[in-house]
Scaffold this motif. Structure first.
Motif, PDB file in Angstrom:
ATOM      1  N   ARG A  86       0.711  -1.346   0.227  1.00 36.07           N
ATOM      2  CA  ARG A  86       0.077   0.014  -0.637  1.00 36.07           C
ATOM      3  C   ARG A  86       0.919   1.208  -0.241  1.00 36.07           C
ATOM      4  O   ARG A  86       0.185   2.517  -0.290  1.00 36.07           O
ATOM      5  N   LEU A  89       1.174   1.582  -3.771  1.00 40.30           N
ATOM      6  CA  LEU A  89       0.778   1.963  -4.436  1.00 40.30           C
ATOM      7  C   LEU A  89       0.138   3.625  -3.997  1.00 40.30           C
ATOM      8  O   LEU A  89      -0.742   4.066  -2.591  1.00 40.30           O
ATOM      9  N   GLY A  90      -0.029   4.234  -4.969  1.00 43.23           N
ATOM     10  CA  GLY A  90      -0.440   5.750  -5.081  1.00 43.23           C
ATOM     11  C   GLY A  90       0.798   6.751  -4.756  1.00 43.23           C
ATOM     12  O   GLY A  90       0.961   7.874  -5.132  1.00 43.23           O
TER      13      GLY A  90
ATOM     14  N   TYR C 244      -9.713   3.988  -5.677  1.00 40.02           N
ATOM     15  CA  TYR C 244      -9.635   4.005  -3.570  1.00 40.02           C
ATOM     16  C   TYR C 244      -8.264   3.264  -3.759  1.00 40.02           C
ATOM     17  O   TYR C 244      -6.837   3.445  -3.128  1.00 40.02           O
ATOM     18  N   LYS C 245      -8.262   1.867  -3.624  1.00 40.97           N
ATOM     19  CA  LYS C 245      -7.719   0.590  -3.331  1.00 40.97           C
ATOM     20  C   LYS C 245      -6.103   1.230  -3.888  1.00 40.97           C
ATOM     21  O   LYS C 245      -5.032   1.084  -3.600  1.00 40.97           O
ATOM     22  N   ARG C 247      -5.067   4.309  -4.932  1.00 45.89           N
ATOM     23  CA  ARG C 247      -3.892   4.868  -4.056  1.00 45.89           C
ATOM     24  C   ARG C 247      -3.574   4.594  -2.712  1.00 45.89           C
ATOM     25  O   ARG C 247      -2.745   5.907  -2.905  1.00 45.89           O
ATOM     26  N   GLY C 248      -3.458   3.319  -2.732  1.00 44.83           N
ATOM     27  CA  GLY C 248      -3.526   3.534  -1.202  1.00 44.83           C
ATOM     28  C   GLY C 248      -3.878   3.212  -0.091  1.00 44.83           C
ATOM     29  O   GLY C 248      -2.978   3.867   0.668  1.00 44.83           O
ATOM     30  N   ILE C 249      -4.805   3.749  -0.179  1.00 45.28           N
ATOM     31  CA  ILE C 249      -5.944   3.984   1.241  1.00 45.28           C
ATOM     32  C   ILE C 249      -6.415   2.832   1.786  1.00 45.28           C
ATOM     33  O   ILE C 249      -6.707   2.024   1.001  1.00 45.28           O
ATOM     34  N   PRO C 250      -6.253   2.926   2.751  1.00 45.80           N
ATOM     35  CA  PRO C 250      -6.132   2.550   3.876  1.00 45.80           C
ATOM     36  C   PRO C 250      -7.586   1.441   4.134  1.00 45.80           C
ATOM     37  O   PRO C 250      -8.467   2.649   3.351  1.00 45.80           O
ATOM     38  N   ARG C 251      -7.836   0.207   4.238  1.00 42.96           N
ATOM     39  CA  ARG C 251      -8.774  -0.422   4.262  1.00 42.96           C
ATOM     40  C   ARG C 251     -10.270   0.331   4.618  1.00 42.96           C
ATOM     41  O   ARG C 251     -11.058   0.522   4.549  1.00 42.96           O
TER      42      ARG C 251
END
Lengths: 322, 290, 340
Positions: A86, A89-90, C244-245, C247-251
């Motif tokens: 994560r 990503l982004g 959203y996923k 972009r590395g946004i937390p779950r």
């Protein structure tokens, strides 16, 4: 050996549906150099999007990555913990999706959605993040005061710019764009392509997924053609356009209208195979007018001549010419 | 959109649902089993029920035993016999009510959707307002004015579900009206009445079946509610809701069988119809629009 | 600009409930008057009463005038807060007096039942959606059907028996311990206890609310469970969730955004659910001896007090219209796509 930013090795992705196992991506390998624009071209259902989503681990059940490796900037993406992934990503990889109408959260202001990336990855405070969000909005050609607008108050082209702004906000090394212009009209399409190219000039590598070979040919450094889950041809853009070796690539080129020539538009007869039970041998043989017994029996391997690779028994022989 | 097939009768879609091996078959079969069990109980009540439900047959407050499967109540009536005979009242009231609301709601919905214009606007406005009003309260008001009797309860409940049928049928009619085969029928000079009855109505069979199951489930709870409030039958007629109310003080004293069995029957019967409706609506993917 | 727009929207919506109220009034009026027979005789029953007393009752109920006059007379009176007088003992008391004391009790009960139902529905629906296709999902689906088909008095009595009789931890009826005195301001006991700083009253009134509130809440949560689950499944498959996923946004944040989006259609259901809630409240009140509008109506039915029944029903019609207005405004506040 040149350093690669992204290396896909022998990727296999399957979808376990009720009616059978679909081999969406079947032993595909690809490499992408820093600063390069690589386009993956193919009809819908050929596995090009599945491959792109595999890189960012967005394959969800019933789909599953069952084999292969994806190395990004020296790190094994598929073997990483979800937490570590994560962070990449982004931040190091940005993604732009096809439909700008649905890729933004309808209930949140676009400024908040952009700022969130800065807050999540850089730990910025809200105020600072909104400031940065304004900057990146201007960078993609949208006035700063749109920061408090909601997605529904913008046009499709504007929304796609916002989506790109979010994807490039942290200056990622790789930008994956999955048919980012398909849902837009032609003029807007062009400005979006210009925008993508401007980021390439700033050093971002681009992996561009499209069904439109002509569009890909305009901007890419290299083109990879996929058919029925397989990579069938890959090489520098001039090679693909001027010296296509695979009958399928030729077919795609012939189906492009040409403003300057009296060229006849030809479509490829038939349909892509059902990937639950692909035909034996070369998967393209039922639609290929050069197909012979060997094509029906034996699956061709990817052979390379310099930078130009092709998976066809007939390639290089006179049988395909014309 | 899938092509619409004209079913021969209202029941043939149900038969088709039963034979097809789609997900939701379990729900459907469970629902049907429950419903058939209660219908069987109502039809064969005189043979199933061991005692006269209105007579004192033993000492009061006997707990469940082999002699009295569900015990006896405060005046020594056999609870099981009252449950068996009570199913007659519930099913009688609920089916009459539902048929009555269908008889009014479906034609009005057809007319409103097909004709459009002023009739449609006025009818829709009334039906929507009625729909937004608490069903049970409306039924209470009507039942209170009509006085307690099973037929009056049925009338009160019927009023409540007219808008449900009206809205559904009207909506579906609107969407079918503009399809090609209706235009074709017009072009052939078929009269409106015939188009409505022969061409539109058969296509609504599935929808009606779903709404029927769900509204019967709801009507069972409404009927039980009315009789719980003393608005349905007069004693000593066996009735689940009424028995529940009479049993309440004793229930809290530990005589649980007075309340437990009538309430369970209400729930099971309502659940039977709800399961059928749920399974059918899932296949129609109408679940959200009802 | 947005603020002015919203104020305008509320005013327009408020004006729009006038026809709704008129229609509801008309429907109730028609149903109560046009139904066969003399309503006074119907409520009085088959017992013979002297003609002069019948005349008197008809006069008190305003039934001796032509229907059309009755229609406007009664509407005029209702708009002035005059719901007529009781026709049975105690005779001649303005119905509005009863409504004034009974309605806050019903409101308090419905607020709690409503809150419980939404919370339970959101949690169960969300869990089902996040675990879709699993046994938990199936379990939640069965829960939603069972909850919907629970018969309120039966379920309420079981809760009374378990928590009130066997465990002895919660009261089985009433609004507050009668030994505690509470100065009423709004008539909502929890609120009044807080306003007057009366801790024992607060504890007692909350304890009295838990069982009836839960009874209503659980029975009505089934519809939310199902709707939240289906919406959430839809939303989770939407492109912006995937974005959203990517972009590395937390779950947990993505789940929250999905829930917000899934909640929008739920608001539309709330208006309808509130009407069902009011119906359920009558049964709940009767089961828990809760001194609200429901028990009032049931009492008056036993007294065969036609005016009181009519007044209470008409009052409910107004209340339902106001609730639908509130739901619309909440919807407009939460969904930026609504134009006002």
């Amino acid at each position: 050996m040149p350093g690669y930013l992204l290396e896909i090795r022998d990727l296999v992705v399957k979808y376990y549906t009720l009616t059978g196992v679909v081999r969406a991506v079947d032993h595909v390998s690809l490499k992408l150099k820093p600063g390069e624009w690589l386009s993956i071209v193919g009809e819908s259902g050929c596995g090009k999007s599945t491959m792109a989503y595999s890189i960012v681990r967005l394959i969800s059940p019933p789909g599953k990555i069952v084999g292969g490796k994806i190395i990004f900037d020296g790190r094994d993406l598929l073997g990483m913990s979800a937490r570590d992934f994560r962070r990449i990503l982004g931040r190091e990889i940005g993604v732009v999706f096809q439909d700008p109408m649905t890729s933004l959260d309808p209930l949140r202001r676009i400024g908040d959605q952009i700022a969130e990336v800065y807050m999540t990855h850089l730990g910025m405070k809200k105020k600072e993040a909104l400031e940065k969000a304004g900057e990146v909005l201007e960078r993609v050609g949208i006035p700063r005061d749109k920061i408090s607008a909601y997605p529904h108050q913008m046009s499709g082209g504007q929304r796609q710019r916002v989506a790109i702004a979010i994807a490039v906000a942290l200056k990622p090394k790789l930008l994956i764009a999955d048919e980012p212009t398909t849902a837009l009209d032609v003029i807007v399409q062009d400005t979006i392509m210009d925008l993508l190219q401007s980021f390439k000039k700033e050093g971002t590598s681009i992996l561009f997924i499209t069904h439109d070979l002509a569009l890909a040919a305009e901007r890419s450094d290299r083109i990879a053609v996929m058919y029925a889950g397989k990579l069938v041809e890959e090489g520098p853009v001039e090679e693909i356009v001027d010296n296509p070796q695979h009958p399928y690539t030729r077919g795609l080129l012939k189906s492009v209208p040409d403003l300057w020539g009296p060229k006849k538009i030809e479509s490829i007869p038939g349909y892509p195979p059902d990937l639950r039970s692909p035909p034996p041998g070369c998967r393209f043989h039922p639609r290929c007018r050069y197909a012979d017994d060997r094509c029906r029996r034996e699956e061709p391997v990817l052979r390379c001549l310099g930078e130009h690779c092709v998976a066809c028994h007939k390639a290089g022989s006179s049988g395909v010419e014309g | 959109m899938e092509t619409r097939i004209k079913p021969k009768s209202l029941l043939s879609p149900l038969a088709k649902q039963l034979t097809s091996r789609l997900p939701g078959r379990g729900l459907l079969l469970a629902g049907l089993a429950i419903v058939l069990l209660f219908i069987g109980m109502a039809v064969f009540a005189p043979w199933i029920s061991p005692y006269d439900p209105t007579k004192m047959v033993d000492k009061p407050f006997l707990p469940p035993s082999l002699k009295h499967l569900m015990g006896t109540n405060r005046i020594g009536q056999d609870v099981f016999s009252r449950i068996v005979w009570g199913s007659r009242i519930v099913l009688y009231v609920v089916f009459s009510a539902t048929l009555l609301s269908m008889a009014i709601g479906i034609p009005l919905g057809l007319l409103s959707g097909y004709r459009g214009g002023k009739i449609d606007r006025v009818l829709s406005m009334f039906m929507d307002s009625m729909y937004s009003f608490p069903a049970l309260i409306l039924a209470i008001a009507i039942a209170a004015v009509l006085g307690p009797s099973p037929m009056n309860t049925a009338i009160a409940i019927a009023f409540v579900y007219i808008p449900t049928y009206f809205r559904m049928i009207r909506g579906q009619t609107l969407s079918i009206k503009n399809q090609l085969f209706i235009d074709a029928a017009h072009a052939l000079g078929i009269p409106d009445k015939r188009i409505m009855l022969r061409h539109i109505l058969p296509n609504l069979a599935h929808t009606i079946l779903v709404v029927f199951s769900l509204s019967v489930a709801d009507a069972i709870l409404t009927e039980a509610g009315l009789s719980f409030l003393g608005l349905s039958v007069t004693p000593p007629t066996p009735d689940w809701g009424y028995d529940l109310r009479v049993g309440q003080p004793f229930f809290l004293n530990g005589q649980w069988w007075l309340v437990f069995f009538p309430g369970l029957s209400v729930m099971l019967l309502a659940m039977g119809f709800a399961l059928i409706g749920e399974a059918l609506s899932e296949r129609l993917s109408l679940a959200q629009s009802i | 600009m947005a603020k002015k727009g919203l104020g305008y929207y509320i005013v327009v919506r408020a004006l729009m409930i006038i026809p709704t109220i008129l229609i509801l009034y008309t429907i109730v009026f028609i149903l109560l008057r046009i139904l066969p027979g003399n309503p006074i005789l119907a409520v009085v029953g088959t017992r013979n009463i002297p003609p002069e007393q019948l005349k008197h009752l008809e006069h008190l109920a305003g039934l001796d005038k032509p229907l059309i006059i009755q229609y406007f007379d009664y509407l005029w009176n209702v708009l002035h807060g005059n719901f007529g007088v009781t026709l049975a003992s105690p005779m001649g008391v303005p119905v509005i007096n009863y409504i004034a004391t009974r309605f806050p009790a019903t409101l308090e009960l419905t607020i709690w039942g409503f809150t419980f139902s939404v919370i339970i529905g959101l949690v169960t629906g969300m869990i089902a959606a996040l675990k879709r296709g699993s046994k938990i999902d199936t379990g939640m689906r069965i829960y939603s059907i069972v909850a919907y088909t629970l018969f309120i008095p039966w379920f309420g009595m079981i809760l009374q028996y378990v928590f009130g009789v066997i465990l002895g931890v919660l009261p089985t009826g009433g609004r507050i311990d009668p030994r505690i005195s509470l100065q009423t301001i709004t008539g909502l006991y929890v609120l009044d206890s807080i306003l007057t700083g009366n801790i024992p009253a607060l504890i007692s009134s909350i304890k009295h609310l838990i069982l009836p509130g839960l009874t209503l809440g659980i029975v009505l949560s089934g519809a939310y469970t199902r709707l939240v689950r289906n919406n959430m499944v839809d939303v989770l498959s939407m492109d912006f969730i995937r974005s959203y996923k990517a972009r590395g946004i937390p779950r947990y944040k993505i789940t929250w955004y999905a829930l917000k989006n899934a909640f929008i259609p739920v608001i539309t259901l709330m208006g309808l659910q509130f009407a069902i809630l009011l119906g359920g409240a009558i049964l709940t009140e009767t089961t828990f001896s809760w001194p609200g509008m429901g028990t009032f109506i049931v009492d008056r039915i036993e007294y065969r007090d036609y005016n009181s029944i009519q007044g209470a029903i008409i009052f409910f019609a107004f209340f339902v219209a106001v609730i639908s207005l509130i739901v619309d405004v909440i919807y407009a506040l939460l969904d930026p796509r609504i134009k006002y």
